[in-house]
Motif scaffolding. Structure first.
Motif, PDB file in Angstrom:
ATOM      1  N   LEU A  72      38.854  38.171  35.554  1.00  0.00           N
ATOM      2  CA  LEU A  72      38.565  37.085  34.624  1.00  0.00           C
ATOM      3  C   LEU A  72      39.647  36.957  33.571  1.00  0.00           C
ATOM      4  O   LEU A  72      39.992  35.859  33.132  1.00  0.00           O
ATOM      5  CB  LEU A  72      37.201  37.320  33.967  1.00  0.00           C
ATOM      6  N   LEU A  73      40.234  38.086  33.165  1.00  0.00           N
ATOM      7  CA  LEU A  73      41.238  38.071  32.103  1.00  0.00           C
ATOM      8  C   LEU A  73      42.569  37.476  32.560  1.00  0.00           C
ATOM      9  O   LEU A  73      43.366  37.045  31.732  1.00  0.00           O
ATOM     10  CB  LEU A  73      41.464  39.488  31.577  1.00  0.00           C
ATOM     11  N   LYS A  74      42.805  37.445  33.881  1.00  0.00           N
ATOM     12  CA  LYS A  74      44.054  36.896  34.389  1.00  0.00           C
ATOM     13  C   LYS A  74      44.011  35.376  34.545  1.00  0.00           C
ATOM     14  O   LYS A  74      45.045  34.763  34.813  1.00  0.00           O
ATOM     15  CB  LYS A  74      44.399  37.540  35.735  1.00  0.00           C
ATOM     16  N   LEU A  75      42.843  34.803  34.410  1.00  0.00           N
ATOM     17  CA  LEU A  75      42.713  33.356  34.579  1.00  0.00           C
ATOM     18  C   LEU A  75      43.258  32.617  33.363  1.00  0.00           C
ATOM     19  O   LEU A  75      43.304  33.158  32.247  1.00  0.00           O
ATOM     20  CB  LEU A  75      41.247  32.979  34.800  1.00  0.00           C
ATOM     21  N   GLU A  76      43.626  31.381  33.579  1.00  0.00           N
ATOM     22  CA  GLU A  76      44.100  30.551  32.477  1.00  0.00           C
ATOM     23  C   GLU A  76      42.952  30.259  31.510  1.00  0.00           C
ATOM     24  O   GLU A  76      41.783  30.171  31.897  1.00  0.00           O
ATOM     25  CB  GLU A  76      44.665  29.237  33.009  1.00  0.00           C
ATOM     26  N   VAL A  84      37.579  35.212  46.145  1.00  0.00           N
ATOM     27  CA  VAL A  84      37.128  35.116  44.753  1.00  0.00           C
ATOM     28  C   VAL A  84      38.231  35.614  43.837  1.00  0.00           C
ATOM     29  O   VAL A  84      38.966  36.561  44.178  1.00  0.00           O
ATOM     30  CB  VAL A  84      35.831  35.934  44.563  1.00  0.00           C
ATOM     31  N   TYR A  85      38.371  34.981  42.699  1.00  0.00           N
ATOM     32  CA  TYR A  85      39.391  35.401  41.743  1.00  0.00           C
ATOM     33  C   TYR A  85      39.157  36.849  41.320  1.00  0.00           C
ATOM     34  O   TYR A  85      38.025  37.256  41.027  1.00  0.00           O
ATOM     35  CB  TYR A  85      39.380  34.486  40.517  1.00  0.00           C
ATOM     36  N   ASP A  86      40.238  37.612  41.289  1.00  0.00           N
ATOM     37  CA  ASP A  86      40.125  39.055  41.075  1.00  0.00           C
ATOM     38  C   ASP A  86      39.668  39.404  39.661  1.00  0.00           C
ATOM     39  O   ASP A  86      38.700  40.126  39.464  1.00  0.00           O
ATOM     40  CB  ASP A  86      41.466  39.738  41.365  1.00  0.00           C
ATOM     41  N   MET A 117      36.811  30.535  43.044  1.00  0.00           N
ATOM     42  CA  MET A 117      37.514  31.053  44.210  1.00  0.00           C
ATOM     43  C   MET A 117      38.547  30.044  44.676  1.00  0.00           C
ATOM     44  O   MET A 117      38.544  28.883  44.260  1.00  0.00           O
ATOM     45  CB  MET A 117      36.524  31.351  45.344  1.00  0.00           C
ATOM     46  N   SER A 118      39.425  30.515  45.557  1.00  0.00           N
ATOM     47  CA  SER A 118      40.389  29.661  46.239  1.00  0.00           C
ATOM     48  C   SER A 118      40.181  29.818  47.735  1.00  0.00           C
ATOM     49  O   SER A 118      39.883  30.917  48.217  1.00  0.00           O
ATOM     50  CB  SER A 118      41.826  30.046  45.861  1.00  0.00           C
TER      51      SER A 118
END
Length: 211
Positions: free
Chosen positions: A70-74, A66-68, A52-53
């Protein structure tokens, strides 16, 4: 007794390191920006973690998201996640294995050799878990440092090391140190030689033995 004390010390250090790895993984302060920029008035600090940020407002209230996807993460962030989760799971396995091999436990008392091997095997697992966490935190910290010193990175978007990184480094070091103590706690087996058998002395021969 000294071997048992070293074994107990190693187990305690490895256990504390494993707890620290869990805390570091869950914390959102992997990198932090003490200054958010002129365009954001209400936010005093921004934090980003593995999951999360967060933004801390001037009133002291913290809002996290929370990050929306998983596939968009680096890919580097996904790899860091995988290494930290693997370190936690390995530490859990090493915990059960090391407990079985502890001298203060009554498990496997009939076979001391296998009991010592279980303690050593648990120490090896803790070392691997600590190395996985150390690689993950060092890799993430290297990325933060490179982005900070990159001249093309805007000043108001630069991040510094967060407290979770320092906790992760300390926890990984404790896990490696504790695992090493567990591996070194087994006493060396002394080589036992069979007692020397004395040869019977030959009786003095007399002339009666011969005809």
């Amino acid at each position: 007794m000294a071997s048992g004390g070293l074994q107990l010390l190693g187990f305690v250090l490895a256990f504390v390191g494993w707890i620290g790895i869990i805390i570091s993984t869950a914390m959102p302060q992997w990198k932090m920006a003490s200054y958010a920029g002129d365009n954001i008035v209400t936010a005093q600090a921004l934090y980003e973690g593995l999951w999360m940020s967060c933004a801390m407002q001037s009133t002291g209230q913290i809002q996290c998201k929370v990050y929306d996807s998983l596939l968009k993460l680096e890919s580097s962030l996904q790899a860091t996640r995988a290494l930290m989760v693997a370190a936690i799971l390995l530490g859990l396995v090493g915990l059960f294995v090391a407990v079985t091999g502890m001298k203060c436990m009554k498990c496997m008392e009939d076979d001391q050799v296998k009991k010592m091997r279980m303690a050593v095997f648990g120490g090896v697992i803790f070392i691997i878990a600590g190395l996985a966490a150390l690689v993950a935190t060092s890799w993430y910290g290297n990325r933060v440092a490179r982005a900070f010193y990159d001249p093309f990175t805007p000043v108001n978007t630069r991040f510094e090391f967060g407290s979770a990184l320092f906790i992760g480094w300390a926890a990984a070091s404790l896990a490696i140190l504790g695992g090493s103590f567990l591996c070194c706690s087994c006493p060396r087996r002394e080589t036992s030689y069979p007692p020397t058998r004395g040869y019977p002395k030959n009786a003095p021969s007399t002339g009666k033995d011969y005809v």
